[in-house]
Design an enzyme around this catalytic site. Structure first.
Site, short mmCIF file in Angstrom:
data_model
loop_
_atom_site.label_atom_id
_atom_site.label_comp_id
_atom_site.label_asym_id
_atom_site.label_seq_id
_atom_site.Cartn_x
_atom_site.Cartn_y
_atom_site.Cartn_z
N ASP A 55 -40.53 -22.40 10.20
CA ASP A 55 -40.43 -21.61 8.97
C ASP A 55 -39.59 -22.10 8.73
O ASP A 55 -38.30 -22.63 9.35
CB ASP A 55 -40.26 -20.57 9.86
CG ASP A 55 -39.42 -19.78 8.55
OD1 ASP A 55 -39.50 -19.65 7.44
OD2 ASP A 55 -39.61 -18.00 9.26
N TRP B 290 -35.30 -14.36 12.74
CA TRP B 290 -35.85 -13.16 10.93
C TRP B 290 -36.20 -12.28 11.65
O TRP B 290 -37.46 -12.39 11.82
CB TRP B 290 -35.80 -14.03 10.16
CG TRP B 290 -36.60 -13.38 8.77
CD1 TRP B 290 -35.67 -12.56 8.15
CD2 TRP B 290 -37.11 -13.69 8.31
NE1 TRP B 290 -36.09 -12.60 7.07
CE2 TRP B 290 -36.94 -12.66 6.97
CE3 TRP B 290 -38.70 -13.87 8.25
CZ2 TRP B 290 -37.64 -12.53 6.23
CZ3 TRP B 290 -39.78 -13.53 7.56
CH2 TRP B 290 -39.65 -12.94 6.53
N LYS C 93 -34.90 -19.69 -1.30
CA LYS C 93 -33.17 -19.87 -1.41
C LYS C 93 -33.17 -21.31 -2.02
O LYS C 93 -31.76 -21.43 -3.24
CB LYS C 93 -32.83 -19.97 0.06
CG LYS C 93 -33.39 -19.04 1.14
CD LYS C 93 -33.09 -18.17 0.75
CE LYS C 93 -33.79 -16.74 1.69
NZ LYS C 93 -33.27 -15.76 2.29
N1 KET Z 1 -38.08 -17.27 6.86
C1 KET Z 1 -36.89 -16.93 6.72
C2 KET Z 1 -36.07 -17.94 8.31
C3 KET Z 1 -35.96 -16.48 6.51
O1 KET Z 1 -34.54 -16.27 6.83
C4 KET Z 1 -36.26 -15.06 5.01
C5 KET Z 1 -36.07 -15.14 4.52
C6 KET Z 1 -38.14 -15.81 4.95
C7 KET Z 1 -38.68 -16.37 5.68
C8 KET Z 1 -38.61 -15.41 3.66
O2 KET Z 1 -38.34 -15.79 2.62
P1 KET Z 1 -38.75 -15.58 1.45
O3 KET Z 1 -38.37 -14.97 -0.02
O4 KET Z 1 -40.30 -14.61 1.87
O5 KET Z 1 -39.36 -16.56 1.36
N2 KET Z 1 -34.39 -14.54 4.47
C9 KET Z 1 -33.96 -13.33 3.98
C10 KET Z 1 -34.82 -12.73 2.83
C11 KET Z 1 -35.37 -11.85 3.46
O6 KET Z 1 -35.07 -11.50 4.38
O7 KET Z 1 -37.05 -11.42 2.98
C12 KET Z 1 -32.74 -12.85 5.02
O8 KET Z 1 -32.71 -12.79 6.00
O9 KET Z 1 -31.79 -12.85 4.23
#
Ligand code: KET
Length: 429
Positions: A240, A159, A276
């Site tokens: 993560d 990511w 998610k």
């Molecule tokens: N870790 C991973 C692996 C991840 O894909 C995301 C979000 C997050 C943490 C953090 O998400 P939060 O909303 O802070 O809990 N991924 C999606 C959104 C983004 O990039 O913020 C994505 O990869 O599309």
């Protein structure tokens, strides 16, 4: 008295300054040298999508779940939890620095399973934080302060924001091999070689399940070998966990890896996100969890996590944490959530199959089986940046330039349109 005096001076300030220093029109901003930052590789795609006027436009950039009409979803359990919360008419006081206790209990139960020995023994430190990103950042700050000089190992690819999160904390990071483009699978040999070579005391960031962006997870045997390697080499696993429930549709199965590591006696750090799996993207709900070997270490680490969080954002937001706590701590809602989770994971799995079949019929010479081998929200298509540009510029399909598409943003009605665009891009670019 003192305050009054200061206020007087301050209110007299501008007039005096005007008399003493002639007002000069500024030639430009003092920040004229600040360079324009590039758009975010993922969230920037959503901005470009919103700006597009193409009627066929499709946003497969950000990993955010959509229903079959491609509309954002508020889960039924979330609505039920909210109505319970509203009926209690609770106040809007600050939470404690470590967050809502009911949420902290819920989040550890979800991660380790309720009644886990580590919980009973009080050796889990948990701070509610700003979703996955904020939790990772608190973890990064902890590493910067208490694991000085440690290198953080990230999977290649990972990511995109991982690099920023650790880099902005001044923590050195390196890649370990992960993806094998030839087999479209895990480069397990490369991964273990790189981790073997990591200096003892390094941190290894592992995706708990549904690896982003590849959709490829280690097998159970491979997880066991990674755990053993971490133990032998004294590496600190940092999970993560952003997609619990999205790999298999089952919340428990998707917590297999962190649970295994704890079972094998390893101390772990975990950043959890409810963006998610509860669809609480904008509420910023998550936690940084440390499962440690004893209660004393947990208590000391918690005190330091609080110290770090206090300076970063003081204390976390209330509403989303109440929702998550309500759902996880309530037997009925928890069961209902599991059903909704299966529904979301199932819809993604269905469009995965449809996309693969459509591509197989349109371009049979190529092997498209990787699409259903990958799991989670994404498909890592192998499209090159030039092909991605064609997808976006010609077909108005918005996606990240690493070739990742979010299947959570696809429906059956758009499968053929997407498959045609992919075939055009692969054949002609
Ligand atoms: N870790 C991973 C692996 C991840 O894909 C995301 C979000 C997050 C943490 C953090 O998400 P939060 O909303 O802070 O809990 N991924 C999606 C959104 C983004 O990039 O913020 C994505 O990869 O599309």
């Amino acid at each position: 008295m003192q305050l009054q005096a200061r206020m007087q001076v301050r209110s007299a300030g501008p007039r005096r300054a005007a008399a003493a220093v002639p007002v000069r029109a500024m030639a430009g901003s003092r920040f004229a040298d600040v360079a324009q930052a590039p758009p975010d590789p993922i969230l920037g795609v959503s901005e470009a999508f919103r700006a597009s006027t193409d009627p066929n436009k499709l946003n497969l950039g950000v990993g955010a779940y959509r229903d079959e009409q491609l509309k954002p979803v508020v889960l039924s359990v979330v609505k039920k939890a909210e109505s319970k919360i509203f009926s209690r008419n609770e106040n809007k006081e600050y939470l404690t620095i470590e967050g809502l206790d009911a949420f902290r209990k819920a989040t550890v139960d979800l991660l380790l399973g309720a009644g886990h020995p580590a919980i009973k023994e009080g050796r889990v430190a948990v701070v509610q934080s700003l979703s996955g990103t904020g939790s990772l950042r608190v973890g990064a700050a902890f590493i910067a302060r208490f694991m000085k000089g440690a290198t953080v190992y990230l999977s290649n690819p990972t990511w995109g924001n991982h690099r920023n999160i650790f880099g902005d904390e001044g923590v050195e990071w390196k890649y370990y091999r992960y993806f094998d483009a030839d087999t479209v699978g895990l480069d397990f040999k490369g991964m273990t070689e790189d981790l073997q070579a990591a200096p003892p005391g390094s941190v290894v960031v592992l995706h708990g399940c549904a690896h982003n962006p590849t959709g490829i997870d280690p097998t159970k045997e491979q997880w066991a070998a990674i755990a053993d390697l971490c133990k032998e080499r004294n590496l600190m696993p940092f999970f993560d966990v952003a997609y619990q429930g999205f790999a298999t549709g089952d919340l428990d199965k998707d917590a297999y890896a962190p649970r295994l590591f704890v079972e094998r006696g390893l101390e772990i750090m975990v950043a959890q996100s409810y963006s998610k799996n509860l669809g609480l993207y904008g509420e910023r709900v998550g936690a940084l969890v440390m499962v440690l070997s004893d209660k004393e270490a947990a208590s000391r680490c918690l005190s330091q996590l609080k110290r770090l969080a206090r300076a970063l954002y003081s204390n976390p937001p209330t509403h989303g944490a109440r929702i998550a706590a309500e759902v996880v701590n309530d037997k009925e809602l928890f069961e209902e959530w599991k059903g909704e989770m299966r529904g979301m994971a199932g819809r993604i799995e269905r469009v995965r199959g449809e996309l693969q079949r459509s591509l197989e019929s349109k371009y049979p010479a190529k092997d498209w089986s990787f699409i259903t081998k990958q799991i989670g929200m994404f498909s890592f298509t192998g499209l090159t940046p030039a092909q991605v540009d064609n997808m976006t510029n010609k077909h108005a399909i918005f996606m990240t330039r690493d070739g990742r598409i979010s299947l959570a943003g696809l429906n059956s009605a758009k499968v053929e349109y997407l498959a045609d665009a992919i075939v055009d891009s692969v054949r002609n670019h």
